[in-house]
Design a protein around this motif. Structure first.
Motif, PDB file in Angstrom:
ATOM      1  N   LEU A 280      46.113  69.021  19.738  1.00  0.00           N
ATOM      2  CA  LEU A 280      45.158  68.498  20.717  1.00  0.00           C
ATOM      3  C   LEU A 280      44.901  69.491  21.837  1.00  0.00           C
ATOM      4  CD1 LEU A 280      46.359  64.776  20.953  1.00  0.00           C
ATOM      5  CD2 LEU A 280      44.318  65.648  19.807  1.00  0.00           C
ATOM      6  N   THR A 281      45.954  70.186  22.303  1.00  0.00           N
ATOM      7  CA  THR A 281      45.749  71.178  23.366  1.00  0.00           C
ATOM      8  C   THR A 281      44.942  72.361  22.864  1.00  0.00           C
ATOM      9  OG1 THR A 281      47.908  72.183  22.852  1.00  0.00           O
ATOM     10  CG2 THR A 281      47.840  70.564  24.646  1.00  0.00           C
ATOM     11  N   HIS A 282      45.113  72.748  21.585  1.00  0.00           N
ATOM     12  CA  HIS A 282      44.324  73.835  21.013  1.00  0.00           C
ATOM     13  C   HIS A 282      42.850  73.467  20.917  1.00  0.00           C
ATOM     14  CE1 HIS A 282      46.473  77.436  19.858  1.00  0.00           C
ATOM     15  NE2 HIS A 282      47.534  76.709  19.575  1.00  0.00           N
ATOM     16  N   ARG A 283      42.580  72.228  20.502  1.00  0.00           N
ATOM     17  CA  ARG A 283      41.195  71.823  20.258  1.00  0.00           C
ATOM     18  C   ARG A 283      40.461  71.441  21.536  1.00  0.00           C
ATOM     19  NH1 ARG A 283      40.299  74.362  15.789  1.00  0.00           N
ATOM     20  NH2 ARG A 283      41.905  73.927  14.227  1.00  0.00           N
ATOM     21  N   PHE A 284      41.176  70.809  22.475  1.00  0.00           N
ATOM     22  CA  PHE A 284      40.496  70.264  23.642  1.00  0.00           C
ATOM     23  C   PHE A 284      40.969  70.859  24.971  1.00  0.00           C
ATOM     24  CE2 PHE A 284      40.772  66.888  20.358  1.00  0.00           C
ATOM     25  CZ  PHE A 284      39.420  66.820  20.042  1.00  0.00           C
ATOM     26  N   GLY A 285      42.115  71.533  24.971  1.00  0.00           N
ATOM     27  CA  GLY A 285      42.624  72.100  26.218  1.00  0.00           C
ATOM     28  C   GLY A 285      42.119  73.515  26.445  1.00  0.00           C
ATOM     29  N   HIS A 286      40.813  73.627  26.699  1.00  0.00           N
ATOM     30  CA  HIS A 286      40.203  74.954  26.814  1.00  0.00           C
ATOM     31  C   HIS A 286      40.678  75.711  28.049  1.00  0.00           C
ATOM     32  CE1 HIS A 286      37.674  73.819  23.484  1.00  0.00           C
ATOM     33  NE2 HIS A 286      37.187  72.777  24.158  1.00  0.00           N
ATOM     34  N   ASN A 287      41.154  74.986  29.056  1.00  0.00           N
ATOM     35  CA  ASN A 287      41.630  75.638  30.282  1.00  0.00           C
ATOM     36  C   ASN A 287      43.143  75.835  30.289  1.00  0.00           C
ATOM     37  OD1 ASN A 287      38.996  75.715  31.383  1.00  0.00           O
ATOM     38  ND2 ASN A 287      39.195  73.578  32.076  1.00  0.00           N
ATOM     39  N   HIS A 293      50.117  77.498  25.107  1.00  0.00           N
ATOM     40  CA  HIS A 293      49.856  77.206  23.689  1.00  0.00           C
ATOM     41  C   HIS A 293      50.959  77.780  22.801  1.00  0.00           C
ATOM     42  CE1 HIS A 293      45.959  75.334  24.009  1.00  0.00           C
ATOM     43  NE2 HIS A 293      45.440  76.357  24.663  1.00  0.00           N
TER      44      HIS A 293
END
Length: 332
Positions: A280-287, A293
């Motif tokens: 989820l952090t890879h796909r949506f955590g752009h900041n 990561h």
């Protein structure tokens, strides 16, 4: 004197430079450079302490599980055979990642051969898929043991356990095989520097100067379809188990039966939640910073192999009693 083309220079590949950006083709790539955890290079030595600790606990704990199950005849049953399979998977997974990561942290040994990188990639993804398959097998074992106890010994015989184990191994080996095969055929013309501590699939193929959508879509398909099916079967099994538990006549019987499943539930949660969080952090955590990561990507591979023997050792009475007997015998 004409300069030798970059991809044909003797020895390992040097880091990418702008002067080579238009002319370099790393199709004959021989070496990658792993950066470890970019942005936290100064803290690599300190980060290595918990990494090394988790690694040692995982190795000692899983070897102990294998030893106890082998030495104790009363543990020669389907549940413990699946537990041994999980211990072997955890050992291979840990040994595929941590030694190279620690060599980066301690000795700045960042180079990894192209073939070794693809092999590491294959082992990481292959044994992760195998581990997920073993969780399905363990959930099925608990389902039969609780919902149909009279037929448990006739359904989950030793030959059936062996067939299930073989199916798990073949599934993991075959499903993940396209990852390194596709990665090997891509031309690499950007850089040979991987901003990671191990050869993670997408981190490697992103370096290719070709359309990698096939690799990307295949990885997503495996993640959604295979893991999704595994989680679905595990969920269905435990819903049926919980229904059976709550239908028991007495509170003591319900608690005793629930304890036999609690260790499995803890292990499953510890194994699936960190990868889901990382995804989820890879796909949506752009900041989210890159080093966060990579730390999460390491933790979700290192934490379960450490926790599995601890959870099963503490919560499984037969294993705990046998472990205490070993220590008492050594003490006397």
């Amino acid at each position: 004197m004409q300069e030798t083309p970059f991809c044909l220079r003797v020895g390992h590949l040097l880091p990418y430079s702008m002067s080579d950006s238009n002319t370099t083709d790393f199709t004959n790539l021989s070496t990658f450079i792993l950066l470890g955890i970019p942005g936290l290079e100064a803290a690599h030595v300190w980060i290595s302490i918990p990494f090394c600790t988790m690694y040692m606990i995982a190795i000692l704990g899983n070897i102990t599980i294998l030893f106890i199950v082998k030495m104790e005849p009363s543990l020669h049953g389907s549940m413990y055979y699946f537990l041994c399979m999980l211990a072997i998977i955890d050992l291979v997974l840990s040994m595929s990642i941590v030694p190279k990561t620690l060599s980066i942290f301690w000795f700045n040994s960042r180079e990894i051969d192209f073939s070794a990188c693809l092999t590491q990639m294959y082992f990481i993804h292959c044994f992760s898929v195998m581990g997920s398959g073993i969780f399905v097998a363990m959930a099925f074992d608990r389902y039969v043991a609780i919902c149909d106890p009279l037929r448990h010994s006739t359904i989950l015989t030793n030959p059936m356990v062996a067939k299930i184990g073989l199916a798990v191994v073949l599934r993991g080996g075959i499903v993940v095989l396209p990852h390194p095969l596709l990665a090997r055929r891509w031309p690499y013309c950007r850089t040979n520097i991987i901003p990671h501590s191990y050869c993670e699939h997408i981190a490697v193929v992103k370096l290719a100067c070709a359309d990698i959508s096939v690799s990307s879509y295949y990885e997503l398909s495996v993640a959604f379809l295979l893991t999704g099916l595994d989680v679905f079967f595990i969920t269905v099994s435990y819903i049926q188990i919980l229904r059976a538990i709550f239908s028991l006549p007495t509170k003591d019987a319900r608690l005793k039966t629930f304890r036999t499943c609690s260790s499995h539930l803890c292990v499953i949660l510890a194994s699936y939640i960190p990868p889901l969080f990382s995804f989820l952090t890879h796909r949506f955590g752009h900041n989210v910073p890159l080093h966060f990561h990579i730390l999460i990507a390491n933790v979700y591979l290192l934490l379960p192999p450490m926790l599995h023997p601890i959870i099963y050792g503490v919560s499984t009475k037969q294993i705990w009693d046998r472990l205490l007997q070993l220590f008492n015998h050594k003490g006397t």
